[in-house]
Design a protein around this motif. Structure first.
Motif, PDB file in Angstrom:
ATOM      1  N   GLN A 174      -1.610  22.837  -0.548  1.00  0.00           N
ATOM      2  CA  GLN A 174      -1.611  21.841   0.526  1.00  0.00           C
ATOM      3  C   GLN A 174      -1.493  20.424  -0.032  1.00  0.00           C
ATOM      4  N   TYR A 175      -2.172  20.163  -1.147  1.00  0.00           N
ATOM      5  CA  TYR A 175      -2.072  18.848  -1.784  1.00  0.00           C
ATOM      6  C   TYR A 175      -0.615  18.555  -2.178  1.00  0.00           C
ATOM      7  N   ILE A 176       0.015  19.552  -2.785  1.00  0.00           N
ATOM      8  CA  ILE A 176       1.400  19.380  -3.233  1.00  0.00           C
ATOM      9  C   ILE A 176       2.318  19.141  -2.035  1.00  0.00           C
ATOM     10  N   GLU A 177       2.112  19.897  -0.969  1.00  0.00           N
ATOM     11  CA  GLU A 177       2.940  19.728   0.230  1.00  0.00           C
ATOM     12  C   GLU A 177       2.734  18.342   0.843  1.00  0.00           C
ATOM     13  N   THR A 178       1.496  17.869   0.826  1.00  0.00           N
ATOM     14  CA  THR A 178       1.204  16.531   1.356  1.00  0.00           C
ATOM     15  C   THR A 178       1.906  15.456   0.536  1.00  0.00           C
ATOM     16  N   LEU A 179       1.791  15.556  -0.782  1.00  0.00           N
ATOM     17  CA  LEU A 179       2.449  14.579  -1.649  1.00  0.00           C
ATOM     18  C   LEU A 179       3.970  14.666  -1.530  1.00  0.00           C
ATOM     19  N   ALA A 180       4.485  15.881  -1.365  1.00  0.00           N
ATOM     20  CA  ALA A 180       5.937  16.054  -1.235  1.00  0.00           C
ATOM     21  C   ALA A 180       6.457  15.363   0.022  1.00  0.00           C
ATOM     22  N   ARG A 181       5.682  15.432   1.105  1.00  0.00           N
ATOM     23  CA  ARG A 181       6.106  14.743   2.337  1.00  0.00           C
ATOM     24  C   ARG A 181       6.221  13.240   2.105  1.00  0.00           C
ATOM     25  N   ASN A 254      -6.702  12.104  -7.223  1.00  0.00           N
ATOM     26  CA  ASN A 254      -6.853  10.863  -6.444  1.00  0.00           C
ATOM     27  C   ASN A 254      -5.781  10.802  -5.361  1.00  0.00           C
ATOM     28  N   ILE A 255      -5.721  11.830  -4.545  1.00  0.00           N
ATOM     29  CA  ILE A 255      -4.583  11.993  -3.643  1.00  0.00           C
ATOM     30  C   ILE A 255      -4.482  10.872  -2.609  1.00  0.00           C
ATOM     31  N   ASP A 256      -5.609  10.413  -2.082  1.00  0.00           N
ATOM     32  CA  ASP A 256      -5.555   9.344  -1.077  1.00  0.00           C
ATOM     33  C   ASP A 256      -5.012   8.050  -1.676  1.00  0.00           C
ATOM     34  N   ASN A 257      -5.493   7.712  -2.872  1.00  0.00           N
ATOM     35  CA  ASN A 257      -4.983   6.511  -3.539  1.00  0.00           C
ATOM     36  C   ASN A 257      -3.506   6.655  -3.876  1.00  0.00           C
ATOM     37  N   GLN A 258      -3.107   7.860  -4.259  1.00  0.00           N
ATOM     38  CA  GLN A 258      -1.708   8.091  -4.608  1.00  0.00           C
ATOM     39  C   GLN A 258      -0.800   7.945  -3.390  1.00  0.00           C
ATOM     40  N   ILE A 259      -1.255   8.441  -2.252  1.00  0.00           N
ATOM     41  CA  ILE A 259      -0.470   8.293  -1.021  1.00  0.00           C
ATOM     42  C   ILE A 259      -0.301   6.814  -0.688  1.00  0.00           C
ATOM     43  N   TYR A 261      -0.303   4.349  -2.793  1.00  0.00           N
ATOM     44  CA  TYR A 261       0.624   3.770  -3.772  1.00  0.00           C
ATOM     45  C   TYR A 261       2.068   4.153  -3.451  1.00  0.00           C
ATOM     46  N   ILE A 262       2.286   5.421  -3.124  1.00  0.00           N
ATOM     47  CA  ILE A 262       3.643   5.880  -2.793  1.00  0.00           C
ATOM     48  C   ILE A 262       4.179   5.109  -1.591  1.00  0.00           C
ATOM     49  N   ARG A 263       3.347   4.918  -0.585  1.00  0.00           N
ATOM     50  CA  ARG A 263       3.790   4.188   0.608  1.00  0.00           C
ATOM     51  C   ARG A 263       4.082   2.727   0.293  1.00  0.00           C
ATOM     52  N   GLN A 264       3.304   2.162  -0.608  1.00  0.00           N
ATOM     53  CA  GLN A 264       3.546   0.775  -1.011  1.00  0.00           C
ATOM     54  C   GLN A 264       4.917   0.643  -1.677  1.00  0.00           C
ATOM     55  N   VAL A 265       5.224   1.559  -2.588  1.00  0.00           N
ATOM     56  CA  VAL A 265       6.528   1.533  -3.259  1.00  0.00           C
ATOM     57  C   VAL A 265       7.640   1.861  -2.263  1.00  0.00           C
ATOM     58  N   ARG A 266       7.384   2.839  -1.389  1.00  0.00           N
ATOM     59  CA  ARG A 266       8.369   3.198  -0.351  1.00  0.00           C
ATOM     60  C   ARG A 266       8.761   1.978   0.469  1.00  0.00           C
ATOM     61  N   ASP A 267       7.773   1.234   0.934  1.00  0.00           N
ATOM     62  CA  ASP A 267       8.058   0.077   1.783  1.00  0.00           C
ATOM     63  C   ASP A 267       8.756  -1.031   1.008  1.00  0.00           C
ATOM     64  N   ALA A 268       8.340  -1.231  -0.248  1.00  0.00           N
ATOM     65  CA  ALA A 268       8.978  -2.266  -1.070  1.00  0.00           C
ATOM     66  C   ALA A 268      10.450  -1.942  -1.298  1.00  0.00           C
ATOM     67  N   LEU A 269      10.736  -0.675  -1.579  1.00  0.00           N
ATOM     68  CA  LEU A 269      12.125  -0.262  -1.788  1.00  0.00           C
ATOM     69  C   LEU A 269      12.924  -0.330  -0.491  1.00  0.00           C
ATOM     70  N   HIS A 270      12.326   0.158   0.587  1.00  0.00           N
ATOM     71  CA  HIS A 270      13.047   0.210   1.861  1.00  0.00           C
ATOM     72  C   HIS A 270      13.451  -1.181   2.336  1.00  0.00           C
ATOM     73  N   CYS A 271      12.515  -2.128   2.291  1.00  0.00           N
ATOM     74  CA  CYS A 271      12.837  -3.461   2.808  1.00  0.00           C
ATOM     75  C   CYS A 271      13.851  -4.176   1.920  1.00  0.00           C
ATOM     76  N   ARG A 272      13.935  -3.788   0.636  1.00  0.00           N
ATOM     77  CA  ARG A 272      14.923  -4.401  -0.257  1.00  0.00           C
ATOM     78  C   ARG A 272      16.280  -3.705  -0.191  1.00  0.00           C
ATOM     79  N   LEU A 273      16.272  -2.417   0.136  1.00  0.00           N
ATOM     80  CA  LEU A 273      17.537  -1.686   0.236  1.00  0.00           C
ATOM     81  C   LEU A 273      18.181  -1.822   1.617  1.00  0.00           C
ATOM     82  N   LEU A 274      17.371  -2.083   2.632  1.00  0.00           N
ATOM     83  CA  LEU A 274      17.892  -2.162   4.001  1.00  0.00           C
ATOM     84  C   LEU A 274      19.052  -3.152   4.144  1.00  0.00           C
ATOM     85  N   PRO A 275      18.953  -4.371   3.578  1.00  0.00           N
ATOM     86  CA  PRO A 275      20.070  -5.316   3.735  1.00  0.00           C
ATOM     87  C   PRO A 275      21.362  -4.873   3.056  1.00  0.00           C
ATOM     88  N   TRP A 276      21.290  -3.882   2.171  1.00  0.00           N
ATOM     89  CA  TRP A 276      22.481  -3.402   1.471  1.00  0.00           C
ATOM     90  C   TRP A 276      23.333  -2.479   2.338  1.00  0.00           C
TER      91      TRP A 276
END
Length: 335
Positions: A174-181, A254-259, A261-276
């Motif tokens: 379940q942890y792996i599936e959560t992180l994979a999402r 540390n699954i909650d902290n990792q989620i 962090y992943i969302r932080q990087v996701r948003d940083a990448l998304h907002c920078r790639l969107l104008p492209w």
């Protein structure tokens, strides 16, 4: 509460609504970011398009910092980092309201993320922990019958290592599936970045072709350098997230902290790639040849890259020089 279609203050907190009647007085009012990253309101006045900065609106209407409209403009500005535009009555992007994403990855991205994580578990089990970045190689390894057996064993051993006990291996699954999402979004953004890399390859090729053309050498050289700067910025983000993924047991502990962090990087990448996005479509049909059409495309992408990736001092000099040469644009008023 459902959003009022006119974006009035009766809307819920996650819906774009205002108390000042200005915001409901124009049917076609919408919000977007300028090329320089400034949030603005846009509306039509007769044959003109009026562009109103959020700071200007706050001053003109004397909005106090604790007022609903002031706070709503700030939230809209935050939301515009993740979508191309918003209107009164729209819901704010999920990135602003719940830290979730306002868009969805494809099934293949979820599969890749899951395979990447399970392969990390297997390599941890064998004592040779590393990240398999190549998607084709990853799929081949993941489908190997022996590897599939090792994955099941790795779930069990990871449960023991995490202090859960081998009988609770399903919790590791379940942890792996959560992180994979969560990591599926990173895989989707990795695909978008690959398109940006293809643009860069073409720009570097055009740099060589136009290198001897005096009228273009400065512009094409600047564009090629700015593109490389953008590529490095994106690669740094992916390198960081890949390094984090490489430490699979630490992620699971540390699954909650990792989620987060992943969302932080996701948003940083998304907002920078969107104008492209627009340029990705345009440059798919560009060939590395000298032509008037390519000359115009190089100049267009320079206007896109410069405010985003040029060093601050250089950009100040360029904008000052441009201000001296520029003339008012017909049909557009700026407040």
């Amino acid at each position: 509460m459902a959003a009022d279609k006119n974006g009035s203050a009766e809307s819920g907190d996650d819906d774009i609504g205002f108390e000042h009647k200005f915001f409901t007085s124009f049917e076609d009012l919408y919000f977007r970011m300028t090329d320089s990253g400034e949030p603005v309101a846009v509306l039509k006045l007769a044959n003109n398009e009026a562009i109103l900065s959020f700071d200007g609106l706050k001053r003109e209407f004397m909005l106090k910092e604790d007022s609903r409209d002031f706070r709503m403009l700030d939230r809209v500005a935050e939301g515009l980092q993740f979508v191309r535009g918003l209107r009164p009555g729209d819901r704010l992007p999920k990135e602003v309201t719940s830290r979730e994403a306002s868009w969805e990855p494809q099934d293949r991205h979820r599969r890749i993320a899951y395979q990447r994580l399970t392969m990390q578990l297997v390599t941890w089990l064998t004592g040779n922990e590393n990240v398999i970045s190549n998607v084709t190689e990853l799929a081949q390894v993941a489908e190997d019958p022996q590897v599939k057996k090792n994955v099941q064993l790795a779930f069990t051993e990871a449960a023991e290592e995490l202090g859960l006990g081998r009988e609770r291996r399903d919790e590791v699954v379940q942890y792996i599936e959560t992180l994979a999402r969560e990591l599926a979004y990173i895989e989707a953004l990795r695909d978008t970045f690959a398109e940006v890399e293809r643009i860069d390859e073409k720009l570097q090729g055009l740099r060589r072709i136009y290198g001897a053309e005096r009228s273009m050498i400065e512009t094409v050289d600047q564009v090629a350098r700015l593109s490389q700067r953008a590529i490095k910025l994106f690669r740094d983000y992916f390198d960081q997230i890949d390094a984090q993924t490489g430490e699979i047991l630490s992620m699971l502990k540390n699954i909650d902290n990792q989620i987060g962090y992943i969302r932080q990087v996701r948003d940083a990448l998304h907002c920078r790639l969107l104008p492209w996005e627009d340029f990705i479509q345009i440059w798919k049909t560009v060939f590395i040849v000298r032509s008037d059409e390519n000359t115009n495309k190089i100049r267009d992408i320079y206007q896109f890259l410069a405010p985003r990736y040029m060093q601050f001092n250089d950009w100040v000099l360029v904008t000052r020089r441009g201000a001296l040469k520029s003339k008012p644009i017909g049909g557009q008023m700026r407040w």
